[in-house]
Design a protein around this motif. Structure first.
Motif, short mmCIF file in Angstrom:
data_model
loop_
_atom_site.label_atom_id
_atom_site.label_comp_id
_atom_site.label_asym_id
_atom_site.label_seq_id
_atom_site.Cartn_x
_atom_site.Cartn_y
_atom_site.Cartn_z
N PRO A 122 0.79 -1.23 0.00
CA PRO A 122 0.00 0.00 0.00
C PRO A 122 0.82 1.28 0.00
N ALA A 123 2.03 1.25 0.56
CA ALA A 123 2.85 2.46 0.60
C ALA A 123 3.62 2.70 -0.69
N ASP A 124 3.63 1.75 -1.60
CA ASP A 124 4.39 1.90 -2.84
C ASP A 124 3.73 2.91 -3.77
N VAL A 125 4.55 3.60 -4.54
CA VAL A 125 4.03 4.58 -5.50
C VAL A 125 4.35 4.18 -6.93
N LYS A 126 5.03 3.05 -7.12
CA LYS A 126 5.35 2.61 -8.48
C LYS A 126 4.22 1.74 -9.01
N GLY A 127 4.34 1.34 -10.27
CA GLY A 127 3.32 0.50 -10.89
C GLY A 127 3.69 0.19 -12.33
N LEU A 128 2.80 -0.46 -13.02
CA LEU A 128 3.00 -0.77 -14.43
C LEU A 128 3.08 0.54 -15.21
N PRO A 129 4.13 0.74 -16.02
CA PRO A 129 4.23 1.99 -16.78
C PRO A 129 2.99 2.21 -17.65
N PRO A 130 2.44 3.42 -17.65
CA PRO A 130 1.22 3.68 -18.42
C PRO A 130 1.36 3.39 -19.91
#
Length: 425
Positions: free
Chosen positions: A77-85
């Protein structure tokens, strides 16, 4: 001829040995067993990772998660990364001719620009941002036009709700091709059975939530028939990785999170489309969830973008005509490291765990060669008996590591400190 509708039912932490059609005997799965009898079952199908986030990235993009900076563990939940748009995804490849929806669990980024999933080509989304054992948690809806709608989560009825929304989307788009990724939260813990299903299970709470999935698969297939969509709809069923605390890995070693062993990666796969896929087919062709994107594109008559290097391969020949696998090998990753390579007969393991230590077995002169044709449980290393095979597999691992592992340097993942890696006490 109409392009096929596609529904992918993705279970969360379901084991290879949990379904009757794959040898399970305790949990009752008559609808999934019937789905297998009416379609194609792949016995050697792999998740592209041994945990959730990288496996889902692989399924959606047809590329190993290391290409997108998501190879390391699971988003929190604290992460701010993700799959590149800009990532190419199944709904983007299928294009505007297809109505598309993600219903269920996302877990590929929950902070802009990685959120909501409608940024990745889906026309509609209803579901959770990440696993339902994480907090804070809410259910969200988005259609790409209006505001994101938030509501409380009714854990006991999540499976029921997700299947109902799937049926509703199919009904609303019955006159055009559609793609639905139905990403269930079950049987991941916490296990919260539906109170309306009172039949119980010999496998306890875990069995109850799996049997609820099975009942809803039956209802979905019946409703597709009632809508006249049965012959036009490819329904695929699989899992994101092997079982966690409960569930069966079948005859295979270890479970979810295991560095290289079959039980963490080998998962059920069933595909059914009456009149198109041959009923009662069982194939040992090597396959992976990376293959779904190119397979669906081929079956929809859509060209893949030429400027993207996909790791998946088109399985339509396997599914439609019983052809051999398009893969010579399957590469298995533990986080951003190559952990094993599988060919049709052989498996070569170079990483495993001792307690919490990620062990590079080659460092200790102990890489392991297994003959899966004779020893699917990976119990006896036979490298000394087949030195030429061991050398070939060693070269395959080296090529895979040289190809993929440098890609991790383009990102800044969280990694274990050097003192904790490869150094057991």
């Amino acid at each position: 001829m109409r392009a096929p509708n596609v529904i992918v039912i993705l279970a969360d932490d379901l084991g290879y040995g949990d379904l009757g059609c794959d040898g399970g005997t305790i949990i009752q799965t008559p609808n999934l067993d019937r789905m297998a009898a009416e379609g194609v079952r792949l016995t050697d199908f792999y998740a592209s990772a041994n945990v959730c986030t990288p496996s889902r990235a692989g399924l959606l993009t047809g590329q190993y998660a290391i290409r997108h900076g998501l190879a390391h563990e699971v988003l929190q939940p604290a992460d701010v990364k993700g799959l590149p748009p800009e990532a190419v995804t199944i709904p983007k490849v299928l294009g505007p001719a297809y109505a598309s929806a993600l219903i269920g669990k996302w877990h590929l980024g929950h902070v802009a620009p990685h959120w909501p999933p409608t940024r990745y080509g889906f026309d509609a989304f209803l579901g959770l941002p990440y696993s339902h054992d994480m907090t804070p948690l809410a259910l969200y809806q988005a259609d790409g036009a209006g505001p994101l709608i938030e509501e409380p989560v009714d854990f006991a009825r999540l499976t029921e709700r997700f299947f109902a929304e799937t049926v509703a989307f199919a009904e609303a788009n019955r006159d055009r091709p559609f793609f639905i990724l139905l990403a269930l939260t079950a049987p991941h813990v916490p296990l919260v059975p539906n109170p309306d299903d009172t039949s119980g299970s010999a496998a306890g709470l875990y069995g109850e939530v799996v049997e609820e999935i099975d009942r809803n698969v039956g209802r979905l297939l019946r409703r597709l028939g009632e809508l006249g969509l049965d012959d036009d709809t490819l329904v695929a069923f699989t899992s994101d990785n092997g079982p966690w605390f409960e569930g069966s890995s079948g005859p295979f070693r270890d479970r979810k999170g295991g560095a290289a062993w079959e039980g963490g990666y080998r998962v059920p796969f069933i595909a059914r489309q009456p009149g198109t896929l041959p009923a009662g087919t069982v194939s040992a062709a090597l396959a992976s969830n990376l293959d779904l994107l190119p397979t669906f594109a081929a079956m929809a008559g859509v060209e893949l973008p030429s400027d993207v290097e996909f790791d998946g391969r088109d399985l339509s020949g396997v599914l439609l005509r019983g052809k051999p696998s398009p893969h010579e090998e399957i590469v298995l990753f533990n986080n951003a490291k190559v952990a094993a390579v599988r060919t049709e007969r052989w498996k070569y393991v170079v990483r495993t765990y001792y307690r919490t230590y990620d062990l590079n077995l080659a460092r200790y002169g102990y890489p392991l060669l297994f003959d899966l044709a004779r020893d699917p449980g990976e119990t006896y290393g036979v490298g000394s008996l087949h030195p030429e095979v061991a050398l070939d597999m060693q070269a395959r691992v080296a090529r895979a590591a040289a190809r993929y592992e440098p890609l991790a340097t383009a990102f800044a993942p969280h990694v274990a400190p050097a003192s904790a890696v490869d150094h057991p006490d």
